[in-house]
Design a protein around this motif. Structure first.
Motif, PDB file in Angstrom:
ATOM      1  N   ALA A  17      12.240   3.229  -5.797  1.00 27.21           N
ATOM      2  CA  ALA A  17      13.514   3.051  -5.099  1.00 27.21           C
ATOM      3  C   ALA A  17      14.323   1.906  -5.707  1.00 27.21           C
ATOM      4  CB  ALA A  17      13.262   2.803  -3.610  1.00 27.21           C
ATOM      5  N   VAL A  18      13.653   0.817  -6.062  1.00 32.51           N
ATOM      6  CA  VAL A  18      14.349  -0.305  -6.706  1.00 32.51           C
ATOM      7  C   VAL A  18      14.955   0.157  -8.023  1.00 32.51           C
ATOM      8  CG1 VAL A  18      14.011  -2.538  -7.861  1.00 32.51           C
ATOM      9  CG2 VAL A  18      12.996  -2.154  -5.618  1.00 32.51           C
ATOM     10  N   LEU A  19      14.155   0.802  -8.843  1.00 30.86           N
ATOM     11  CA  LEU A  19      14.610   1.248 -10.161  1.00 30.86           C
ATOM     12  C   LEU A  19      15.742   2.273 -10.051  1.00 30.86           C
ATOM     13  CD1 LEU A  19      11.098   1.494 -11.827  1.00 30.86           C
ATOM     14  CD2 LEU A  19      12.887  -0.179 -12.398  1.00 30.86           C
ATOM     15  N   ALA A  20      15.608   3.223  -9.123  1.00 32.28           N
ATOM     16  CA  ALA A  20      16.637   4.255  -8.953  1.00 32.28           C
ATOM     17  C   ALA A  20      17.952   3.676  -8.454  1.00 32.28           C
ATOM     18  CB  ALA A  20      16.147   5.335  -7.981  1.00 32.28           C
ATOM     19  N   SER A  21      17.893   2.497  -7.847  1.00 34.33           N
ATOM     20  CA  SER A  21      19.099   1.848  -7.319  1.00 34.33           C
ATOM     21  C   SER A  21      19.656   0.804  -8.275  1.00 34.33           C
ATOM     22  CB  SER A  21      18.785   1.200  -5.968  1.00 34.33           C
ATOM     23  OG  SER A  21      18.371   2.185  -5.049  1.00 34.33           O
ATOM     24  N   GLY A  22      19.165   0.804  -9.511  1.00 29.09           N
ATOM     25  CA  GLY A  22      19.703  -0.087 -10.527  1.00 29.09           C
ATOM     26  C   GLY A  22      19.047  -1.450 -10.604  1.00 29.09           C
ATOM     27  N   GLY A  23      17.939  -1.649  -9.890  1.00 30.94           N
ATOM     28  CA  GLY A  23      17.269  -2.938  -9.896  1.00 30.94           C
ATOM     29  C   GLY A  23      16.169  -3.033 -10.929  1.00 30.94           C
ATOM     30  N   LYS A  24      15.520  -4.196 -10.926  1.00 28.02           N
ATOM     31  CA  LYS A  24      14.408  -4.454 -11.837  1.00 28.02           C
ATOM     32  C   LYS A  24      13.116  -4.542 -11.044  1.00 28.02           C
ATOM     33  CE  LYS A  24      17.287  -6.966 -15.090  1.00 28.02           C
ATOM     34  NZ  LYS A  24      17.590  -8.279 -15.684  1.00 28.02           N
ATOM     35  N   ALA A  25      12.054  -4.001 -11.623  1.00 30.14           N
ATOM     36  CA  ALA A  25      10.742  -4.016 -10.984  1.00 30.14           C
ATOM     37  C   ALA A  25       9.706  -4.507 -11.989  1.00 30.14           C
ATOM     38  CB  ALA A  25      10.372  -2.628 -10.472  1.00 30.14           C
ATOM     39  N   TYR A  26       9.013  -5.573 -11.598  1.00 27.65           N
ATOM     40  CA  TYR A  26       7.982  -6.184 -12.436  1.00 27.65           C
ATOM     41  C   TYR A  26       6.627  -5.952 -11.784  1.00 27.65           C
ATOM     42  CZ  TYR A  26      12.040  -8.420 -14.466  1.00 27.65           C
ATOM     43  OH  TYR A  26      13.248  -8.635 -15.068  1.00 27.65           O
ATOM     44  N   GLY A  27       5.740  -5.277 -12.486  1.00 29.79           N
ATOM     45  CA  GLY A  27       4.414  -4.997 -11.971  1.00 29.79           C
ATOM     46  C   GLY A  27       3.374  -5.884 -12.620  1.00 29.79           C
ATOM     47  N   VAL A  28       2.349  -6.226 -11.832  1.00 29.58           N
ATOM     48  CA  VAL A  28       1.230  -7.027 -12.334  1.00 29.58           C
ATOM     49  C   VAL A  28      -0.047  -6.311 -11.902  1.00 29.58           C
ATOM     50  CG1 VAL A  28       0.137  -9.289 -12.391  1.00 29.58           C
ATOM     51  CG2 VAL A  28       2.618  -9.131 -11.986  1.00 29.58           C
ATOM     52  N   ILE A  29      -0.808  -5.824 -12.872  1.00 27.60           N
ATOM     53  CA  ILE A  29      -1.990  -5.028 -12.544  1.00 27.60           C
ATOM     54  C   ILE A  29      -3.181  -5.457 -13.401  1.00 27.60           C
ATOM     55  CG2 ILE A  29      -1.472  -3.149 -14.157  1.00 27.60           C
ATOM     56  CD1 ILE A  29      -2.300  -1.200 -11.863  1.00 27.60           C
ATOM     57  N   PRO A  30      -4.347  -5.607 -12.770  1.00 24.69           N
ATOM     58  CA  PRO A  30      -5.545  -5.929 -13.551  1.00 24.69           C
ATOM     59  C   PRO A  30      -5.973  -4.735 -14.406  1.00 24.69           C
ATOM     60  CG  PRO A  30      -5.877  -6.424 -11.220  1.00 24.69           C
ATOM     61  CD  PRO A  30      -4.603  -5.639 -11.337  1.00 24.69           C
ATOM     62  N   GLU A  31      -6.591  -5.053 -15.529  1.00 23.81           N
ATOM     63  CA  GLU A  31      -7.057  -4.011 -16.448  1.00 23.81           C
ATOM     64  C   GLU A  31      -7.868  -2.937 -15.722  1.00 23.81           C
ATOM     65  OE1 GLU A  31      -9.312  -6.335 -19.242  1.00 23.81           O
ATOM     66  OE2 GLU A  31      -7.521  -6.989 -20.312  1.00 23.81           O
ATOM     67  N   TYR A  32      -8.816  -3.356 -14.878  1.00 23.47           N
ATOM     68  CA  TYR A  32      -9.714  -2.390 -14.253  1.00 23.47           C
ATOM     69  C   TYR A  32      -9.035  -1.549 -13.171  1.00 23.47           C
ATOM     70  CZ  TYR A  32     -10.362  -5.607 -10.278  1.00 23.47           C
ATOM     71  OH  TYR A  32     -10.158  -6.416  -9.198  1.00 23.47           O
ATOM     72  N   LEU A  33      -7.854  -1.943 -12.710  1.00 28.37           N
ATOM     73  CA  LEU A  33      -7.130  -1.123 -11.737  1.00 28.37           C
ATOM     74  C   LEU A  33      -6.034  -0.285 -12.391  1.00 28.37           C
ATOM     75  CD1 LEU A  33      -6.676  -3.408  -8.597  1.00 28.37           C
ATOM     76  CD2 LEU A  33      -8.219  -1.478  -8.896  1.00 28.37           C
ATOM     77  N   LYS A  34      -5.817  -0.495 -13.663  1.00 31.26           N
ATOM     78  CA  LYS A  34      -4.737   0.223 -14.357  1.00 31.26           C
ATOM     79  C   LYS A  34      -4.861   1.730 -14.169  1.00 31.26           C
ATOM     80  CE  LYS A  34      -2.384   0.679 -18.733  1.00 31.26           C
ATOM     81  NZ  LYS A  34      -2.521   0.680 -20.165  1.00 31.26           N
ATOM     82  N   GLU A  35      -6.074   2.248 -14.268  1.00 32.20           N
ATOM     83  CA  GLU A  35      -6.288   3.686 -14.105  1.00 32.20           C
ATOM     84  C   GLU A  35      -6.413   4.083 -12.636  1.00 32.20           C
ATOM     85  OE1 GLU A  35      -5.951   5.778 -16.633  1.00 32.20           O
ATOM     86  OE2 GLU A  35      -5.585   4.013 -17.870  1.00 32.20           O
ATOM     87  N   LYS A  36      -7.093   3.276 -11.819  1.00 35.48           N
ATOM     88  CA  LYS A  36      -7.322   3.619 -10.411  1.00 35.48           C
ATOM     89  C   LYS A  36      -6.037   3.621  -9.596  1.00 35.48           C
ATOM     90  CE  LYS A  36     -12.004   2.044 -10.434  1.00 35.48           C
ATOM     91  NZ  LYS A  36     -13.053   1.241 -10.029  1.00 35.48           N
ATOM     92  N   GLU A  37      -5.213   2.587  -9.784  1.00 36.16           N
ATOM     93  CA  GLU A  37      -3.942   2.524  -9.055  1.00 36.16           C
ATOM     94  C   GLU A  37      -2.847   3.238  -9.831  1.00 36.16           C
ATOM     95  OE1 GLU A  37      -3.107  -1.562  -8.024  1.00 36.16           O
ATOM     96  OE2 GLU A  37      -4.525  -1.514  -6.367  1.00 36.16           O
ATOM     97  N   ILE A  38      -3.216   3.794 -10.947  1.00 40.48           N
ATOM     98  CA  ILE A  38      -2.313   4.547 -11.808  1.00 40.48           C
ATOM     99  C   ILE A  38      -1.067   3.716 -12.097  1.00 40.48           C
ATOM    100  CG2 ILE A  38      -1.226   6.755 -12.229  1.00 40.48           C
ATOM    101  CD1 ILE A  38      -2.972   7.899  -9.946  1.00 40.48           C
ATOM    102  N   ALA A  39      -1.197   2.863 -13.099  1.00 41.99           N
ATOM    103  CA  ALA A  39      -0.132   1.936 -13.465  1.00 41.99           C
ATOM    104  C   ALA A  39       1.191   2.654 -13.659  1.00 41.99           C
ATOM    105  CB  ALA A  39      -0.513   1.168 -14.725  1.00 41.99           C
ATOM    106  N   HIS A  40       2.223   2.078 -13.133  1.00 43.40           N
ATOM    107  CA  HIS A  40       3.580   2.613 -13.236  1.00 43.40           C
ATOM    108  C   HIS A  40       4.109   2.275 -14.623  1.00 43.40           C
ATOM    109  CE1 HIS A  40       7.674   3.603 -12.318  1.00 43.40           C
ATOM    110  NE2 HIS A  40       7.452   3.726 -11.018  1.00 43.40           N
ATOM    111  N   GLU A  41       4.370   3.276 -15.420  1.00 44.66           N
ATOM    112  CA  GLU A  41       4.806   3.059 -16.804  1.00 44.66           C
ATOM    113  C   GLU A  41       6.321   2.928 -16.946  1.00 44.66           C
ATOM    114  OE1 GLU A  41       2.650   2.381 -19.119  1.00 44.66           O
ATOM    115  OE2 GLU A  41       0.859   2.944 -17.986  1.00 44.66           O
ATOM    116  N   GLY A  42       7.081   3.135 -15.877  1.00 42.34           N
ATOM    117  CA  GLY A  42       8.533   3.098 -15.989  1.00 42.34           C
ATOM    118  C   GLY A  42       9.168   1.811 -15.489  1.00 42.34           C
ATOM    119  N   LEU A  43       8.396   0.748 -15.408  1.00 42.95           N
ATOM    120  CA  LEU A  43       8.891  -0.511 -14.857  1.00 42.95           C
ATOM    121  C   LEU A  43       9.729  -1.292 -15.860  1.00 42.95           C
ATOM    122  CD1 LEU A  43       5.623  -1.660 -13.076  1.00 42.95           C
ATOM    123  CD2 LEU A  43       7.597  -0.513 -12.059  1.00 42.95           C
ATOM    124  N   THR A  44      10.462  -2.244 -15.361  1.00 49.01           N
ATOM    125  CA  THR A  44      11.193  -3.173 -16.215  1.00 49.01           C
ATOM    126  C   THR A  44      10.204  -3.891 -17.116  1.00 49.01           C
ATOM    127  OG1 THR A  44      12.789  -3.464 -14.418  1.00 49.01           O
ATOM    128  CG2 THR A  44      12.812  -5.108 -16.205  1.00 49.01           C
TER     129      THR A  44
END
Length: 186
Positions: free
Chosen positions: A51-78
């Motif tokens: 929703a932030v990205l679709a509204s023209g905003g910036k989104a910064y994600g912080v994810i640990p290596e071991y959760l990258k696959e489990k939480e399915i890292a968002h690849e379209g972030l700022t």
């Protein structure tokens, strides 16, 4: 302003949680407020980031290596920060954020907001901490916090420092008006 949002990696069982996360994300995007969050594309985490990205905003994600696959890292972030572990994730999010808010979520959401709230009490930062009380989600927790005060385990000034909001504008107004309490043991 950069706001760290802690929320569920699931959507819960009430569509209100999804709708309110979308509304908050859209508000952030349209008002130049950047999102700092856990970096996943699932659950309320993915909903607010999208929703932030679709509204023209910036989104910064912080994810640990071991959760990258489990939480399915968002690849379209700022920007997506991939870190070593949860401790590094929380420290990085705290570094990037000007304020913190918990949307509905589970034990991880509570652990994260409680940690930054504790840090504020101890003077590690002077940033506001809030609960986004969608559909009264946090009312029982707030009752417990009041019980901590009434039972002598928490000073009222530290419960009073918590912001409670259920609309985007009320949240931002409270953040802008925030004045931190006196730090413990100074």
């Amino acid at each position: 302003m950069n706001i760290a949002v802690y929320c569920g990696a699931s959507t819960g069982n009430n569509p209100t949680y999804i709708n309110e996360a979308k509304k908050l994300g859209e508000f952030f995007g349209k008002n130049g407020i950047d999102l700092v969050y856990g970096g996943g594309k699932v659950g309320l985490m993915g909903i607010i980031a999208d929703a932030v990205l679709a509204s023209g905003g910036k989104a910064y994600g912080v994810i640990p290596e071991y959760l990258k696959e489990k939480e399915i890292a968002h690849e379209g972030l700022t920007e997506l920060f991939i870190v070593k572990d949860m401790h590094t994730r929380k420290a990085k999010m705290a570094e990037l954020a000007d304020a913190f808010v918990a949307l509905p979520g589970g034990a991880g959401t509570l652990e994260e907001i409680f940690e930054v709230w504790t840090w504020a009490q101890l003077g590690h930062h002077s940033k506001p901490c809030a609960f986004y009380n969608t559909n009264g989600f946090y009312q029982h927790l707030l009752d417990m916090i009041n019980n901590m005060v009434n039972s002598g385990f928490l000073h009222a000034q530290y419960s009073d420092m918590l912001i409670l909001a259920d609309t985007p504008q009320a949240l931002i107004n409270s953040f802008e008006a925030y004045s931190p309490p006196k730090v413990k043991w100074t």
